[in-house]
Each structure stands twice: as structure tokens, then as C-alpha cells.
Write an enzyme that holds these catalytic residues in place. Structure first.
Site, PDB file in Angstrom:
ATOM      1  N   HIS A  44     110.769 135.634 -17.206  1.00 45.54           N
ATOM      2  CA  HIS A  44     110.626 134.275 -16.711  1.00 45.54           C
ATOM      3  C   HIS A  44     111.536 133.283 -17.412  1.00 45.54           C
ATOM      4  O   HIS A  44     111.936 132.299 -16.819  1.00 45.54           O
ATOM      5  CB  HIS A  44     109.156 133.864 -16.715  1.00 45.54           C
TER       6      HIS A  44
ATOM      7  N   ASN B 172     109.809 144.032  -8.016  1.00 42.90           N
ATOM      8  CA  ASN B 172     110.028 143.986  -9.468  1.00 42.90           C
ATOM      9  C   ASN B 172     108.855 144.625 -10.201  1.00 42.90           C
ATOM     10  O   ASN B 172     109.032 145.453 -11.101  1.00 42.90           O
ATOM     11  CB  ASN B 172     110.172 142.537  -9.959  1.00 42.90           C
TER      12      ASN B 172
ATOM     13  N   CYS C  56     110.166 140.451  -1.523  1.00 38.44           N
ATOM     14  CA  CYS C  56     110.594 139.264  -2.273  1.00 38.44           C
ATOM     15  C   CYS C  56     111.043 139.615  -3.698  1.00 38.44           C
ATOM     16  O   CYS C  56     111.399 138.735  -4.466  1.00 38.44           O
ATOM     17  CB  CYS C  56     109.492 138.217  -2.300  1.00 38.44           C
TER      18      CYS C  56
HETATM   19  C1  PEP Z   1     107.969 140.866  -8.069  1.00 38.91           C
HETATM   20  O1  PEP Z   1     107.175 141.368  -8.871  1.00 38.91           O
HETATM   21  O2  PEP Z   1     108.793 141.531  -7.391  1.00 38.91           O
HETATM   22  C2  PEP Z   1     107.975 139.407  -7.833  1.00 38.91           C
HETATM   23  C3  PEP Z   1     108.697 138.866  -6.891  1.00 38.91           C
HETATM   24  O3  PEP Z   1     107.229 138.641  -8.688  1.00 38.91           O
HETATM   25  P1  PEP Z   1     107.733 138.197 -10.159  1.00 38.91           P
HETATM   26  O4  PEP Z   1     109.169 138.595 -10.305  1.00 38.91           O
HETATM   27  O5  PEP Z   1     107.516 136.727 -10.255  1.00 38.91           O
HETATM   28  O6  PEP Z   1     106.805 138.973 -11.030  1.00 38.91           O
END
Ligand code: PEP
Ligand code: MG
Length: 747
Positions: A371, A635, A683
């Protein structure tokens, strides 16, 4: 050796430490005690700094006391270094004749032939070495070794607890000026945390060092109470201006970072304490330092990470206040255009750097949470992570070029490199302009419609997304405004941010993901739980369901902001239908109360889930009866399917989106959604990796949600794909069971 007594005394040290909070006196007492109990002439403690792999003599009884802090050994160097490297005791009857012996002139060690060193460690984490030495003929026995090991293990706990304090008490070392730049420092390779380029003068941002330099100075010039009050007023004015700037640039983050500093500046105990000292005759700079240090020492002993975070605020504020008092370094934009070299960064630091328009960042030795890097991306600050600690010793203003597209850092780059960089930069700008000519509609070569949505972290991303004509927001990571702040945003504050987002998207679908915190994104102001395994701990939807008032406030803010909009709410990390139903219930309850209260809101949001846990894949058909849409978070899905930490560089080679199980899981989810007539989006980052596009489109995916920066490139790539061809690519990939063959097929 009086073993039991030794252990007893060492544990006594623990309570002594809690009372005195002085690590140096603790170490001094330890060496005295161990030397006495073991009837040794010498006892020394070396502490290990794993940032530069060095052991430093930190306390000694029997060796030259002046050598404390000066004798340094690399891991594996000398008998002491060897004990730590190999994590075993080293016992020698005649130390000087050992091939590993390292002679240090002036410490008078050579008089003691019998030598015993044991590592101080906690698990595999290296902390230091405890040594004892005796004169010839008085060698150490097996029971001495056992006792010293037991003592070292007790000491490990105490030292580990005190690590933070040690940093505060570290002697300040004048900044080394590297007159001649070592060859290996001219070019450093690092890991990309946020893409981009920057060229500018380097600036070392090490708050601790700045404060340490102030702590260790003498203040001969006399200042008055009036000078101090002026400095307070100037500091307040600067902080207010900074706060305003952050607010303008990043309204959702309108974080109260600087407000926290202002609160301290108005704290009657802090300022009052300083004034009292000044009135009793103390020189103002000394008074400021004394009170600040009292606060820092107090906070440092706290177990609470929120309190420890406060130390940063105090340090930051003290440096600013002192600079104003001493009329030094008053430039406002001290980071503007600079390449910042820092050891550790909090999300709030990134905001400060961004509001002062820093050019780029090199984070040395720090860990970059996913993050932190997402935030740097949103703030458009190029960032590289490096483990070359020497970078921290570069003189300020050394010219530096960072190429965070491939992870290169050039220190004092030659004209050749700069020219190449400039021409590349021009080419890139031309290409970007071409890419900006995106079409409102995305289609494959054969005219199949594909929808490109945007992943949004901060409102700043949305501006770009709108310019690039995204078809809506596929993922709004609502945790960002929570993470950059120092306190929980209220429903009203969330509503303002969410409403702005809805208005900016004007009529297109907006997908809010509820709070996805925990794991590596903790809210220090809200929960302070130490978890053995935070990736699988109280995170995401579990956190929300255990903190219903926080969850309900967020839902209400979303429902209110989504009045009249195409609103979708999705829950992260859902692990069962039951969990989804519990979360949905909170939405229903909020709808009911909003209705009763007569507050404008969205009456029928679509409710969906993130597919991020492998356990969802097998129940996806049943899930599709409840959840109205799916968004596949590759992810996390890859991380949990393969058991590979997505942030751990050491295992990044095993983080494979094209693992056959991942590919088959994706196929299963997309197929089930299609059968049930539910929308499905990918996503995660896989959606913006061009090589996976034929597969994803081939298994029927038609909605992708990606970082807006990738929109033009992905649109272009999709326009070159033929769906029939993509389907046969996907089929043959699904038929493969071996990673090697899939890797080869992807090129
Ligand atoms: C993911 O886990 O693919 C996702 C889009 O969420 P984040 O990257 O915020 O964990
Ligand atoms: Mg995720």
C-alpha cells in the site's frame, strides 16, 4: 560459574530496564554482572546492526572503555563476528592463535587468551554477541558455555524491547562527507515501488539524525522568551500553510498530519513546560530540547504503536521549531525538486513529500508495503527501494537520477547518461501524447466490446481516469483515506470524499470496496493488536464485522454519497456465503435507518464480493445466487492460492499468475458468473499485464478494472486481439499442467 545466580540477576535487569529506560546503563551493568559471576577479566557486549551487517562494541568491562562505539566488526569477522554468523558459541583457549582472530590495536584484548563468545539472538534474528575473556590457563568449561548462552538468551529479550530506545540514544555521528564517490555507489540497482523518473539534488531525510544533531549541540548564543514565542508563531503559520496545501492537493487525504503537530504546539504541558524552563533561566534551545526529549522518552516506553507514532510528530515538530528559533533552514519547500533518500517512510511522510513537491524517493533498507507503493503511485512520486546503505551518507545536493521504470539509481550521473535520459524522456512524452488519444469505447480487433474501469486509491487518480474516459470505477480502495490519517474519519468526512468521487464519475458505475485494512495496513489509531500472522489475521471484512459501528458508518456514508448514482458496494476477502450475508445485513440495517431518518441515499446498491480467497472458488455457483457481482482480486488470490507473500521479494519468483491452478480458478469463476448472469471483473494487477489479456478475454472476461495509467496501453493491446484466437490460446493454456510450459507459451 554461579549459573543460577547469574540468570536471576539478568532477569533483574529486565525490571531495572523498565525503571531506568537507559539501555547504556543496562548494558554497563550487564557486563559488570556477567564478568563478576563468571570470574572473567573481561566481559563485552557487541550489538548487531542488521542494516549494515556490523557488530559494534557497545559495553565492556575490562577492555579500554574508549573503544566502546569504535570497535566494529562485520558479520563473520573475528571470533566475535564468527559466533554471530554461525549462531554458535566460540570457545578458544588461545584466541590469538585462531585463524579467525582479529587484532584491534589499543583495546588491550591481547592480554586475555581464553575466549568465549555466544550469540545473542531471538529465533533467527541476530541481536549481538556476549563475550567473556580470561587470562592464560583459565579456560572456559562446557557449563560456562551453557550458562553464558542462557544469559544471552535473556539479554536478547531485553535488548529487543529496547531497540527503539537505543536508536534515540545513539551517539550522533557527524555526517560523513564522501569526497570521492566510491565506484559502486555511482550506479545502484533497486526495486521499483512507484514508476517514473526524476533528476535532482539528493536530500537525506533522516529525522532521527536531524534531531540527534540538535540534541548533541551546544548552544552558546543566548535567546530570549520573545525569540521562542516568535518561533512558535512562525512554526504554527508554516504548519497551517502546509495543511492547507495538502487539503487542496488531496482533498480526500485532507489528513490532519500537520494538525497533529499544531495540537502539540498548543499543548499547555509541552509549550508551558518549555516556557517554565526559560523563565527559570534556561536558554530557550536547551529548554525545547529538554522537554521534547522528555516527551520522546515517555512515548518510547509505550507498548502502544499509536503512542510510538507520536514520537515522529514530536521529532518532526521539534526540528521545525528549533530551526525557526535558531533561524536556520527556514526554507519552506525544503524537499521541492529533491530526490529524497530516506530510511523509513509512513504514508503520512509521503503526503508531506508530495505536498512539498519532492522529485522522487529512494527508500533505503525499508520494507515497502504494497500500500505504500500504491500510495506513491497515486501521488505520482517515483520511488525505488534499495539496500545500499551508503546512499544515506551521500552529501546533500549530490545530483541524482532515478529511473523507477527499471529500478536504477544513478549518483552524480555523467553528461552522457543525462543526455540519454533526456532524449528518452522526450520520446516518452511523445508516446504519452499519442496514447492519450484514447477512444471512449474499447473493442477487440473483431469488434467484441470490452469495458475498461478504473482502480482508484485517491481522488487524484480519478482526474486521470476521467481524462482517459474510463467507463466507471471498478475498485475504489476506501482504506487510503483511513490510512493516511491519524484518526478515524467520521461518517460526515467519508461522505464528503465519497460524494466527490460520485460526482466526478457523473453517472458511470462506482464500485466502493469496504475497508480493507489489517495485514500490512494497520490503523495505528484504531487497533493495536500484535498478530503472529497478520496476512491471515483480523483483516478486511473480518475487521469490519468485528467493528460493526465503524463498518456501519462507512456503509451509511457510501449509501448517502451514492444517492442517484449507479452504486455498487463490494466486500473484500469474503470467505463464505455466511460472511457475505452478515455484511449484507449491515447494509440492509443502514438502509432501514436512513429511510427512517429521511436522509437522501441510494435505495438499491448492487452488493458484490471480491474473489480473493481460494475457498470461494469451489462454492462460486452458490455464491452467485447471493452476490450480485464478482471482482477478482488476483493480487490476493494468487498470494493465497500459492501461499506466496505478495510483498516478499525473496519468493517473488514463485508468485505466478499463470500457475495452472490460478488459471483454472479464474476460468471457473468467470464461467460461473456468466452462467448466473452476474457481472465479473478482474481488478488485480494481472488485468494490466498485457501478456495475460488473450487468456483473460479467451475465458470470457469482458470487464477489467485497472490503474488509470494503464488504460491507453491496455486499450491498444485489446484492439489487437481476436476473440476466436484468444479462445484457442486460453483453451491450450488450460490444458497445460506444467508451469514451465505455460511460461514458455506466454513468451
Ligand atoms: C487484489 O487483491 O487483487 C486487489 C485488487 O486488492 P488489493 O491489491 O487492494 O489487496
Ligand atoms: Mg486484495
Amino acid at each position: 560459574m554461579d549459573n543460577e545466580k547469574l540468570l536471576y540477576d539478568i532477569s533483574e535487569l529486565n525490571s531495572l530496564f523498565r525503571e531506568s529506560a537507559s539501555i547504556q546503563s543496562l548494558l554497563n551493568k550487564t557486563v559488570e554482572m556477567v564478568a563478576a559471576h563468571t570470574k572473567s577479566d573481561v566481559c563485552s557486549v557487541y550489538l548487531f546492526n542488521n542494516e549494515n551487517n556490523e557488530l559494534v562494541l557497545s559495553a565492556t568491562k575490562g577492555l579500554n572503555p574508549d573503544s566502546v562505539g569504535k570497535v566494529r566488526l562485520k558479520l563473520g569477522q573475528g571470533l566475535t563476528g564468527l559466533a554471530l554468523k554461525e549462531m554458535r558459541p566460540i570457545c578458544e583457549k588461545d584466541a590469538a592463535s585462531s585463524p579467525n582472530y582479529k587484532f584491534f590495536p589499543g583495546i588491550f584484548e591481547e592480554r586475555y587468551d581464553c575466549f568465549l563468545a555466544v550469540p545473542i539472538a531471538r529465533g533467527i534474528s541476530k541481536i549481538g554477541v556476549l563475550n567473556v575473556q580470561r587470562q592464560k590457563g583459565k579456560s572456559f568449561s562446557d557449563s560456562d558455555i551453557t550458562a553464558l548462552e542462557a544469559a544471552a538468551s535473556q539479554l536478547a529479550d531485553i535488548i529487543e524491547n529496547a531497540r527503539f530506545l537505543m536508536a534515540m540514544h545513539e551517539p550522533y555521528v557527524e555526517e560523513k562527507s564522501l569526497d570521492v564517490l566510491p565506484e559502486q555507489l555511482k550506479f545502484v540497482r533497486g526495486k521499483i515501488a512507484s514508476e517514473g523518473f526524476a533528476y535532482g539534488p539528493a536530500k537525506i531525510a533522516d529525522m532521527k539524525k536531524n534531531l540527534a544533531s540538535l540534541l548533541h549541540r551546544t548552544y552558546d548564543d543566548k535567546y530570549t522568551l520573545d525569540d521562542f514565542e516568535k518561533a512558535v508563531a512562525n512554526t504554527a503559520a508554516q504548519l497551517e500553510e502546509l495543511q492547507e496545501r495538502v487539503g487542496q492537493k488531496l482533498s480526500d487525504a485532507a489528513s490532519l498530519i500537520f494538525a497533529a503537530h499544531l495540537v502539540i504546539l498548543k499543548d499547555k504541558y509541552f509549550i508551558g513546560g518549555i516556557i517554565k524552563l526559560i523563565e527559570s533561566g534556561e536558554n530557550p534551545p536547551v529548554a525545547v530540547i529538554r522537554i521534547a526529549k522528555e516527551y520522546i522518552d515517555n512515548f518510547a516506553t509505550s507498548d502502544n504503536s499509536y503512542m510510538r507514532e507520536k514520537i515522529q510528530d514530536i521529532e518532526d515538530l521539534t526540528v521545525r521549531l528549533m530551526n525557526n528559533l535558531l533561524s536556520e533552514n527556514q526554507e519552506h519547500d525544503k524537499f521541492k525538486g529533491h530526490i529524497i533518500i530516506a530510511r523509513e517512510l509512513y504514508p503520512s511522510d509521503l503526503l508531506i513529500l508530495s505536498s512539498e513537491e519532492a522529485g522522487g524517493i529512494v527508500l533505503v533498507g525499508g520494507t515497502v508495503t504494497s500500500h505504500l507503493s500504491i500510495l506513491a503511485n497515486s501521488l505520482r512520486i517515483p520511488m525505488i527501494v534499495s539496500d545500499t546503505f551508503e546512499l544515506l551518507e551521500l552529501p546533500d545536493n549530490t545530483p541524482m537520477l532515478i529511473d523507477a521504470e527499471i529500478g536504477n539509481v544513478y549518483v552524480d550521473p555523467s553528461d552522457d547518461i543525462l543526455e540519454k535520459f533526456e532524449s528518452q524522456q522526450k520520446a516518452r512524452l511523445t508516446l504519452d501524447r499519442q496514447r492519450l488519444s484514447v477512444k471512449p469505447i474499447t473493442e477487440t480487433r473483431d469488434g467484441t466490446r470490452v469495458h475498461l474501469m478504473a482502480n482508484i486509491n485517491l481522488l487524484a487518480d480519478l482526474k486521470v481516469a476521467c481524462e482517459l474516459q474510463c467507463e466507471g470505477v471498478g475498485l475504489y480502495r476506501t482504506e487510503f483515506p483511513f490510512m493516511i490519517r491519524r484518526n478515524l474519519p467520521t461518517e460526515a468526512e467519508q461522505f464528503i470524499t465519497y460524494r466527490k468521487l460520485v460526482e466526478m464519475v457523473s453517472g458511470k458505475p462506482v464500485t466502493f470496496r469496504t475497508l480493507d485494512i489489517g495485514g500490512d495496513k494497520t490503523l495505528s489509531y484504531y487497533h493495536d493488536i500484535k498478530e503472529q500472522n497478520p496476512a491471515m489475521g483480523l483483516r478486511s471484512i473480518r475487521f469490519s464485522l468485528q467493528n460493526k459501528p465503524v463498518f456501519a458508518e462507512q456503509i451509511r456514508a457510501m449509501l448517502r454519497a451514492g444517492a442517484g448514482a449507479d452504486l455498487r458496494i463490494m466486500f473484500p476477502m469474503i470467505s463464505s456465503i455466511d460472511e457475505f450475508c452478515q455484511a449484507r445485513e449491515v447494509v440492509f440495517e443502514s438502509l432501514e435507518t436512513l429511510e427512517k431518518q429521511g436522509i437522501a441515499h441510494n435505495h438499491r446498491p448492487k452488493l458484490g464480493i471480491m474473489v480473493e480467497l481460494p475457498c470461494i472458488v469451489d462454492i462460486i455457483d452458490d455464491m452467485a445466487k447471493e452476490a450480485e457481482f464478482f471482482s477478482i482480486g488476483t493480487n490476493d488470490l494468487i498470494q493465497f492460492m500459492l501461499g506466496v507473500d505478495r510483498t516478499n521479494e525473496n519468493v517473488s519468483g514463485s508468485y505466478l499468475p499463470h500457475h495452472p491452478s490460478v488459471l483454472r480458478a479464474l476460468k471457473k469463476v468467470i464461467h460461473a458468473a456468466g452462467q448466473a448472469g452476474r457481472e465479473v471483473t478482474v481488478c488485480g494487477d494481472m488485468a494490466h499485464q498485457e501478456k495475460y489479456l488473450p487468456f483473460l478475454l479467451g475465458i470470457g472476461l469482458r470487464i477489467l478494472s485497472i490503474d488509470p495509467r494503464f488504460l491507453p496501453r491496455i486499450q491498444q493491446a485489446i484492439s489487437n486481439i481476436d476473440i476466436k484466437e484468444a479462445q484457442s490460446v486460453a483453451e491450450s493454456m488450460l490444458a497445460q499442467a506444467r508451469i514451465t510450459e505455460l511460461t514458455q507459451a506466454l513468451g
